[in-house]
Design a protein around this motif. Structure first.
Motif, PDB file in Angstrom:
ATOM      1  N   VAL A 614       0.870  -1.185   0.000  1.00  0.00           N
ATOM      2  CA  VAL A 614       0.000   0.000   0.000  1.00  0.00           C
ATOM      3  C   VAL A 614       0.901   1.226   0.000  1.00  0.00           C
ATOM      4  CG1 VAL A 614      -1.977  -1.110   1.129  1.00  0.00           C
ATOM      5  CG2 VAL A 614      -0.219  -0.002   2.537  1.00  0.00           C
ATOM      6  N   GLU A 615       0.499   2.254  -0.750  1.00  0.00           N
ATOM      7  CA  GLU A 615       1.303   3.484  -0.766  1.00  0.00           C
ATOM      8  C   GLU A 615       0.723   4.457   0.240  1.00  0.00           C
ATOM      9  OE1 GLU A 615       1.570   5.609  -4.499  1.00  0.00           O
ATOM     10  OE2 GLU A 615       2.861   7.146  -3.609  1.00  0.00           O
ATOM     11  N   ALA A 616       1.598   4.951   1.131  1.00  0.00           N
ATOM     12  CA  ALA A 616       1.154   5.926   2.138  1.00  0.00           C
ATOM     13  C   ALA A 616       1.229   7.317   1.522  1.00  0.00           C
ATOM     14  CB  ALA A 616       2.053   5.840   3.362  1.00  0.00           C
ATOM     15  N   PHE A 633       1.533  21.318  -0.358  1.00  0.00           N
ATOM     16  CA  PHE A 633       2.288  21.434   0.908  1.00  0.00           C
ATOM     17  C   PHE A 633       3.627  20.692   0.888  1.00  0.00           C
ATOM     18  CE2 PHE A 633      -0.527  17.815   2.119  1.00  0.00           C
ATOM     19  CZ  PHE A 633       0.371  16.931   2.699  1.00  0.00           C
ATOM     20  N   ILE A 634       3.773  19.677  -0.009  1.00  0.00           N
ATOM     21  CA  ILE A 634       5.078  18.982  -0.050  1.00  0.00           C
ATOM     22  C   ILE A 634       6.174  19.928  -0.608  1.00  0.00           C
ATOM     23  CG2 ILE A 634       6.378  17.047  -1.082  1.00  0.00           C
ATOM     24  CD1 ILE A 634       4.477  16.110   1.130  1.00  0.00           C
ATOM     25  N   PRO A 635       5.932  20.600  -1.768  1.00  0.00           N
ATOM     26  CA  PRO A 635       6.981  21.541  -2.228  1.00  0.00           C
ATOM     27  C   PRO A 635       7.252  22.645  -1.211  1.00  0.00           C
ATOM     28  CG  PRO A 635       5.382  21.121  -3.968  1.00  0.00           C
ATOM     29  CD  PRO A 635       4.838  20.492  -2.725  1.00  0.00           C
ATOM     30  N   LEU A 642      11.104  22.076   6.006  1.00  0.00           N
ATOM     31  CA  LEU A 642      10.318  21.242   6.922  1.00  0.00           C
ATOM     32  C   LEU A 642      10.212  19.802   6.450  1.00  0.00           C
ATOM     33  CD1 LEU A 642       7.332  23.630   7.768  1.00  0.00           C
ATOM     34  CD2 LEU A 642       9.042  22.744   9.356  1.00  0.00           C
ATOM     35  N   ILE A 643      10.752  19.524   5.255  1.00  0.00           N
ATOM     36  CA  ILE A 643      10.499  18.216   4.657  1.00  0.00           C
ATOM     37  C   ILE A 643      11.090  17.074   5.476  1.00  0.00           C
ATOM     38  CG2 ILE A 643      12.516  18.245   3.086  1.00  0.00           C
ATOM     39  CD1 ILE A 643       8.992  16.912   2.261  1.00  0.00           C
ATOM     40  N   GLY A 644      12.244  17.322   6.098  1.00  0.00           N
ATOM     41  CA  GLY A 644      12.864  16.256   6.895  1.00  0.00           C
ATOM     42  C   GLY A 644      11.945  15.825   8.017  1.00  0.00           C
ATOM     43  N   VAL A 673       6.471   4.442   1.049  1.00  0.00           N
ATOM     44  CA  VAL A 673       6.498   5.811   1.572  1.00  0.00           C
ATOM     45  C   VAL A 673       7.241   6.697   0.574  1.00  0.00           C
ATOM     46  CG1 VAL A 673       7.594   7.207   3.362  1.00  0.00           C
ATOM     47  CG2 VAL A 673       6.332   5.178   4.005  1.00  0.00           C
ATOM     48  N   ASN A 674       6.713   7.898   0.333  1.00  0.00           N
ATOM     49  CA  ASN A 674       7.381   8.845  -0.568  1.00  0.00           C
ATOM     50  C   ASN A 674       8.424   9.658   0.208  1.00  0.00           C
ATOM     51  OD1 ASN A 674       5.805   8.915  -3.303  1.00  0.00           O
ATOM     52  ND2 ASN A 674       4.252   8.765  -1.696  1.00  0.00           N
ATOM     53  N   LEU A 675       9.641   9.691  -0.302  1.00  0.00           N
ATOM     54  CA  LEU A 675      10.654  10.588   0.303  1.00  0.00           C
ATOM     55  C   LEU A 675      11.110  11.600  -0.752  1.00  0.00           C
ATOM     56  CD1 LEU A 675      12.904   8.238   2.509  1.00  0.00           C
ATOM     57  CD2 LEU A 675      10.968   9.654   3.205  1.00  0.00           C
ATOM     58  N   SER A 676      11.524  12.767  -0.278  1.00  0.00           N
ATOM     59  CA  SER A 676      11.936  13.838  -1.193  1.00  0.00           C
ATOM     60  C   SER A 676      13.458  13.850  -1.332  1.00  0.00           C
ATOM     61  CB  SER A 676      11.509  15.189  -0.639  1.00  0.00           C
ATOM     62  OG  SER A 676      10.128  15.275  -0.703  1.00  0.00           O
ATOM     63  N   LEU A 735      11.253   3.692  -8.109  1.00  0.00           N
ATOM     64  CA  LEU A 735      11.408   4.945  -8.854  1.00  0.00           C
ATOM     65  C   LEU A 735      10.025   5.421  -9.317  1.00  0.00           C
ATOM     66  CD1 LEU A 735      13.439   6.971  -9.967  1.00  0.00           C
ATOM     67  CD2 LEU A 735      13.581   5.592 -12.033  1.00  0.00           C
ATOM     68  N   ASP A 736       9.585   6.549  -8.694  1.00  0.00           N
ATOM     69  CA  ASP A 736       8.227   7.083  -8.906  1.00  0.00           C
ATOM     70  C   ASP A 736       8.150   7.839 -10.227  1.00  0.00           C
ATOM     71  OD1 ASP A 736       5.652   7.471  -8.176  1.00  0.00           O
ATOM     72  OD2 ASP A 736       6.071   8.763  -6.443  1.00  0.00           O
ATOM     73  N   ASP A 737       6.961   7.995 -10.744  1.00  0.00           N
ATOM     74  CA  ASP A 737       6.686   8.853 -11.923  1.00  0.00           C
ATOM     75  C   ASP A 737       7.611   8.534 -13.089  1.00  0.00           C
ATOM     76  OD1 ASP A 737       5.028  10.043 -10.078  1.00  0.00           O
ATOM     77  OD2 ASP A 737       6.410  11.700  -9.666  1.00  0.00           O
ATOM     78  N   PHE A 738       7.940   7.262 -13.299  1.00  0.00           N
ATOM     79  CA  PHE A 738       8.895   6.930 -14.354  1.00  0.00           C
ATOM     80  C   PHE A 738       8.388   7.395 -15.719  1.00  0.00           C
ATOM     81  CE2 PHE A 738      10.830   4.222 -17.582  1.00  0.00           C
ATOM     82  CZ  PHE A 738      12.161   4.458 -17.302  1.00  0.00           C
TER      83      PHE A 738
HETATM   84  N1  LIG Z   1       7.602  13.335  -0.073  1.00  0.00           N
HETATM   85  C1  LIG Z   1       6.309  13.033   0.021  1.00  0.00           C
HETATM   86  N2  LIG Z   1       5.545  13.209  -1.041  1.00  0.00           N
HETATM   87  C2  LIG Z   1       4.251  12.879  -0.917  1.00  0.00           C
HETATM   88  C3  LIG Z   1       3.699  12.376   0.244  1.00  0.00           C
HETATM   89  N3  LIG Z   1       2.382  12.170   0.028  1.00  0.00           N
HETATM   90  C4  LIG Z   1       2.107  12.530  -1.222  1.00  0.00           C
HETATM   91  N4  LIG Z   1       3.253  12.983  -1.802  1.00  0.00           N
HETATM   92  C5  LIG Z   1       3.445  13.496  -3.172  1.00  0.00           C
HETATM   93  O1  LIG Z   1       2.340  14.199  -3.569  1.00  0.00           O
HETATM   94  C6  LIG Z   1       1.907  13.596  -4.801  1.00  0.00           C
HETATM   95  C7  LIG Z   1       0.455  13.673  -4.954  1.00  0.00           C
HETATM   96  O2  LIG Z   1      -0.163  12.893  -4.042  1.00  0.00           O
HETATM   97  P1  LIG Z   1      -1.703  12.667  -4.079  1.00  0.00           P
HETATM   98  O3  LIG Z   1      -2.374  13.958  -4.351  1.00  0.00           O
HETATM   99  O4  LIG Z   1      -2.045  11.920  -2.892  1.00  0.00           O
HETATM  100  O5  LIG Z   1      -1.858  11.821  -5.334  1.00  0.00           O
HETATM  101  C8  LIG Z   1      -1.555  10.467  -5.371  1.00  0.00           C
HETATM  102  C9  LIG Z   1      -2.797   9.703  -5.658  1.00  0.00           C
HETATM  103  O6  LIG Z   1      -3.947  10.182  -5.005  1.00  0.00           O
HETATM  104  C10 LIG Z   1      -2.922   9.878  -7.123  1.00  0.00           C
HETATM  105  N5  LIG Z   1      -3.643   8.782  -7.748  1.00  0.00           N
HETATM  106  C11 LIG Z   1      -3.662   7.461  -7.432  1.00  0.00           C
HETATM  107  N6  LIG Z   1      -4.426   6.795  -8.271  1.00  0.00           N
HETATM  108  C12 LIG Z   1      -4.910   7.662  -9.158  1.00  0.00           C
HETATM  109  C13 LIG Z   1      -5.777   7.553 -10.268  1.00  0.00           C
HETATM  110  O7  LIG Z   1      -6.244   6.488 -10.661  1.00  0.00           O
HETATM  111  N7  LIG Z   1      -6.060   8.656 -10.971  1.00  0.00           N
HETATM  112  C14 LIG Z   1      -5.565   9.887 -10.588  1.00  0.00           C
HETATM  113  N8  LIG Z   1      -5.851  10.935 -11.291  1.00  0.00           N
HETATM  114  N9  LIG Z   1      -4.735  10.024  -9.532  1.00  0.00           N
HETATM  115  C15 LIG Z   1      -4.451   8.911  -8.833  1.00  0.00           C
HETATM  116  O8  LIG Z   1      -1.605   9.835  -7.588  1.00  0.00           O
HETATM  117  C16 LIG Z   1      -0.673  10.235  -6.585  1.00  0.00           C
HETATM  118  C17 LIG Z   1       0.277   9.172  -6.393  1.00  0.00           C
HETATM  119  O9  LIG Z   1       1.298   9.595  -5.680  1.00  0.00           O
HETATM  120  P2  LIG Z   1       2.619  10.100  -6.251  1.00  0.00           P
HETATM  121  O10 LIG Z   1       2.754   9.934  -7.706  1.00  0.00           O
HETATM  122  O11 LIG Z   1       3.734   9.535  -5.424  1.00  0.00           O
HETATM  123  O12 LIG Z   1       2.541  11.667  -6.030  1.00  0.00           O
HETATM  124  C18 LIG Z   1       2.444  12.182  -4.738  1.00  0.00           C
HETATM  125  C19 LIG Z   1       3.730  12.330  -4.054  1.00  0.00           C
HETATM  126  O13 LIG Z   1       4.690  12.702  -5.004  1.00  0.00           O
HETATM  127  C20 LIG Z   1       4.570  12.181   1.362  1.00  0.00           C
HETATM  128  O14 LIG Z   1       4.190  11.707   2.416  1.00  0.00           O
HETATM  129  N10 LIG Z   1       5.866  12.545   1.194  1.00  0.00           N
END
Ligand SMILES: Nc1nc2c(ncn2[C@@H]2O[C@@H]3COP(=O)(O)O[C@H]4[C@@H](O)[C@H](n5cnc6c(=O)[nH]c(N)nc65)O[C@@H]4COP(=O)(O)O[C@H]3[C@H]2O)c(=O)[nH]1
Length: 834
Positions: A614-616, A633-635, A642-644, A673-676, A735-738
């Motif tokens: 599961v992705e947090a 809020f992440i950027p 504050l990211i650390g 878990v997503n890390l920056s 590796l995210d967003d490949f």
């Molecule tokens: N450093 C850090 N960054 C964080 C954290 N939580 C979220 N993020 C960052 O914020 C991005 C957007 O998260 P989201 O809005 O939850 O958006 C999520 C999710 O809600 C969304 N998603 C999942 N399934 C679908 C879908 O079927 N369609 C669409 N349009 N979006 C989806 O895609 C995103 C997937 O996550 P990512 O690509 O990783 O992209 C994430 C991740 O890069 C965190 O705890 N720490």
């Protein structure tokens, strides 16, 4: 000759002879005294004839000539005898005496001529040649052609050539006179010449000589000889050269260190047995090496900042005492106790140091001679030091004067900050630099609130003190990041290269906070409020003048809206800055007070439909601002540092949740878990992850860390090490967003990545026969060949799923399976699937 018959002709001859003729009988009485003798002695013959010859001799020699032996000794030879004239004056006569016998009686006949003049000349010549030989100057006598006839002992001593070697040569050849002056030397016989010349001795060593050539003429005015007198002026000349060179360097405005280096080198050229060193002494009594060209750099560096004192080597002690210090044995002298370990290994055995004093008598430096023997200075060293001290003092004073002028011209005397002129000049340079780098720059215009009132009520000295406090505080905030200057009155300017709107706002905020710290001025507690206007390069202006003007305008807006605040020149930036500031403080609060939560989105294996992980995903719901998306809020957390903290919270919460699920036998194989990127600059990240896993009884395989492609371009050297250490824990890296970034395939190969997540933009365009389809297929192939797990993101419909399945995609994630859900929601989702 009354008693003897003498032919008249003989008598006449004797009478007419040019020489004086005196004939004596056996008893030494004068029996003949001719006319020339009369002229010689000034006696008439009637006064002399029949008298003892002693009458004609000086009284002091009479007795000596009395003995027959003394007369015998001079018979038959010509000798010079002293004579005494009738008037008592003394002359010298060149006399030859012969003995004759007439009628059984002996007579002495003396022929005498006056040689007083010749004798005097000869005596003079003797004295002269003695003087010429004994003098240290070189004397050369040449013939009219300029060829050497005679050289004195001084010449041989000075140039090494013996008289025999020198005679017959031309002086200009022998002494290797430079070509330019050789012709003049050759003509020395014809006329007087004077000059200074660099000549060489027998061994080729250079000598500076002063040369005077005097021609000698015969009675008809024709030159017959020339006398040349050469004086060794090498030392004097060396001094002159040293002085001229240093003064010329000063006139050319050469840097102090260069001038001092020149002094040392010139001194060492004159006295090669010394190693010279010059130190500057600052007002705190610390020494700073300026020049020591023959000493190793490490030696000079070791002296940097050493305090002068009563036993601080030769230099530190000389500076402390204000008088020269001679240490002729560094190994034993207690003054060198703390420093001999530096000098002795270099073979420096003695050191003589003299203080350099400025015109007020203050010690501003030291000038030292190091020796490689245990010894002290000689007379030449003394003279060199006297001269050098003078020159060094001049150079140091000039430097101090220049620094003072610079200070007066470019610095504000009250605060010590750069004044308007320097500030503008430095700002223009900074602008040129950031422009070349395509970077930004911020100009902050700071004006104190109610400064006039403080000045009026507490007085000008209090106002001055306040300005100094403000200047110091501004410098504390800005440090090396930028330039702080004072424009006038209570107006200060800060120029910040490489600074965009966010950082500028943060620094403005820090400045306002720092100034607002209460402080006491003239015994009155004050809180300084200021208004700050900000303009940015390049968007608000291309040059300092317009940037300053706009920052000034923004400052007025700040002053009019709210005291103690800052404003950007541009409204848009103001809005964003305010918003950011508000958001930043809200985020801080959320982090501190548990305002964040995690949602979990399942990743599903397409072969058996089981949950892969599961992705947090972080969620922030603010009571007033509402739900703030992570993309905002992440950027922000990254930008404001504050990211650390945020990542640490996410990691801890995700691990806690997974452990809780395990505890409750809810089957969640792993949590991602997503890390920056900045998280990986922290080398303690792996330990912290390990500690969390341990605390919750998890293993490395229970955790996946998602990293973005941007991290692969991060050239911070710590990043790769940290990635490696995280991988070593058994934690999978994904590796995210490949496909959205700049991933080079070689990165995939070289980094410890075990998964890649196909960006949802590819999945959303996925239709049979589309370009996206070709791309996703290619990604699947890459994954297979590199043995990487591929997870397709953003799967929203069955068609996409079918295509992915057909392409052999192993895992998928998306709204089709589930939206990100709170922990409880996920548990429900899992239950329903069973
Ligand atoms: N450093 C850090 N960054 C964080 C954290 N939580 C979220 N993020 C960052 O914020 C991005 C957007 O998260 P989201 O809005 O939850 O958006 C999520 C999710 O809600 C969304 N998603 C999942 N399934 C679908 C879908 O079927 N369609 C669409 N349009 N979006 C989806 O895609 C995103 C997937 O996550 P990512 O690509 O990783 O992209 C994430 C991740 O890069 C965190 O705890 N720490």
């Amino acid at each position: 000759m009354t008693d003897y018959q003498t032919p008249d002709v003989v008598l006449q001859t004797l009478e007419q002879a040019i020489d004086g003729v005196v004939v004596l009988d056996e008893d030494g009485r004068v029996v003949l005294f001719n006319a020339a003798a009369e002229r010689l002695w000034g006696y008439g013959r009637d006064e002399v004839l029949g008298r003892d010859v002693g009458l004609l001799l000086p009284t002091d020699v009479r007795s000596r000539l009395d003995t027959p032996r003394s007369t015998d000794a001079i018979i038959g030879s010509r000798s010079e005898v002293p004579m005494q004239r009738r008037d008592g004056s003394r002359r010298w006569g060149s006399m030859s005496i012969s003995r004759i016998e007439v009628g059984g009686k002996c007579f002495l006949t003396a022929f005498i001529k006056d040689c007083t003049l010749q004798r005097q000349q000869r005596e003079q010549m003797d004295v002269l040649s003695l003087a010429a030989n004994e003098t240290d100057n070189a004397v050369i006598v040449t013939d009219h052609d300029g060829c050497i006839l005679y050289v004195n002992g001084g010449f041989s001593r000075m140039f090494g050539w013996t008289r025999a070697q020198a005679v017959g040569h031309y002086p200009s050849e022998l002494l290797q006179v430079p070509k330019a002056s050789a012709a003049r030397w050759r003509l020395a016989g014809a006329g007087l010449f004077r000059g200074e010349e660099l000549v060489r001795d027998l061994h080729g060593h250079p000598l500076w000589c002063s040369v005077v050539a005097n021609p000698i003429f015969d009675t008809r005015g024709k030159p017959t000889h020339s006398v040349m007198l050469l004086t060794d002026i090498t030392r004097t000349k060396m001094h002159e050269v040293l002085q001229n060179k240093v003064l010329e360097a000063l006139v050319r405005e050469e840097p102090l260190v260069q001038v001092m280096d020149l002094v040392c080198r010139e001194v060492e050229r004159i006295a090669p047995e010394v190693k010279a060193s010059i130190l500057r002494v600052d007002e705190q009594g610390r020494v700073h090496p300026l020049a020591a060209p023959s000493l190793p750099q490490a030696y000079s560096q070791a002296l940097e900042g050493v305090l002068i004192g009563p036993s601080a080597g030769s230099c530190g002690t000389a500076a402390y005492r204000g008088e020269p210090v001679l240490v002729s044995d560094i190994a034993r002298d207690p003054l060198w106790a703390d420093y001999r370990h530096l000098a002795l290994p270099l073979g420096l055995l003695a050191c003589w140091s003299s203080p350099i004093k400025n015109s007020d008598g203050r010690v501003v430096g030291t000038f030292a001679f190091y020796y490689q023997q245990c010894r002290g200075p000689d007379e030449l060293h003394q003279r060199l030091v006297d001269l050098s001290l003078h020159l060094c003092a001049l150079a140091l004073e000039r430097e101090a004067a220049r620094a003072h002028i610079r200070q007066l011209a470019f610095y504000d005397t009250l605060t010590g900050l750069p004044n308007r002129a320097l500030l503008l000049a430095e700002a223009e340079q900074a602008i040129a630099r950031v422009e070349a780098e395509d970077a930004e720059l911020a100009v902050l215009f700071i004006d104190l609130d109610r400064f006039k009132q403080i000045n009026d009520s507490l007085g000008h000295p209090a106002g001055d003190e306040l300005l100094r406090v403000v200047a110091a505080r501004l410098q504390e905030v800005v440090r090396e990041q930028g330039i702080v200057g004072r424009l006038s009155g209570d107006e200060f300017v800060v120029v910040l290269p490489h600074c965009g709107s966010l950082l500028a706002a943060q620094i403005a905020e820090r400045i306002l906070q720092r100034l607002a710290i209460p402080h006491s001025v003239s015994g009155v507690g004050l809180i300084t409020l200021a208004s700050v206007g900000i303009s940015l390069f390049p968007c608000n202006g291309q040059d300092m003048e317009s940037l300053l003007h706009r920052a000034d305008m923004a400052m007025y807006q700040a002053k009019n809206s709210e005291r103690g605040s800052f404003r950007f020149f541009s409204e848009e930036m103001n809005r964003r800055a305010q918003e950011r500031m508000a958001l930043e403080s809200a985020l801080r609060e959320a982090l501190a007070n548990g305002g964040l939560s995690l949602h979990y989105q399942p990743q599903v294996r397409l072969d058996d439909d089981r949950v892969h992980a599961v992705e947090a995903l972080a969620r922030w719901h603010h009571p007033w601002l509402g739900t703030i998306p992570p993309n905002r809020f992440i950027p922000l957390a990254e930008e404001c540092g504050l990211i650390g903290e945020l990542s640490q919270w996410v990691l801890a919460e995700a691990c806690r949740q997974l452990a809780d699920w395990r505890h409750r036998a809810i089957d969640v194989p792993a949590v991602a878990v997503n890390l920056s990127p900045p998280d990986f600059h922290d080398p303690t990240l792996p330990q912290r992850i390990q500690a969390l896993l341990q605390r919750h009884g998890l293993s490395g395989a229970d955790l996946v860390v998602e990293i973005t492609e941007g991290l692969l371009l991060d050239n911070n050297p710590l990043t790769r090490d940290t990635l490696g250490a995280v991988d070593a824990l058994g934690v999978r890296l994904s590796l995210d967003d490949f496909g959205t970034g700049y991933s080079s395939l070689s990165y995939l190969h070289h980094l410890p990545i075990s998964e890649m997540k196909l960006d949802r933009s590819f999945v959303s365009d996925l239709r049979a026969g589309s370009a996206a389809e070709a791309l996703t297929r290619a990604v699947m192939n890459i994954g297979r060949s590199l043995e990487l797990m591929v997870i397709a993101e953003g799967v929203e419909d069955e068609q996409q799923l079918a295509l992915l399945r057909e392409q052999g995609c192993p895992v998928a994630q998306g709204y089709l399976f589930s939206r990100p859900l709170p922990a409880g929601g996920l548990e429900e989702w899992l239950r329903q699937r069973r």
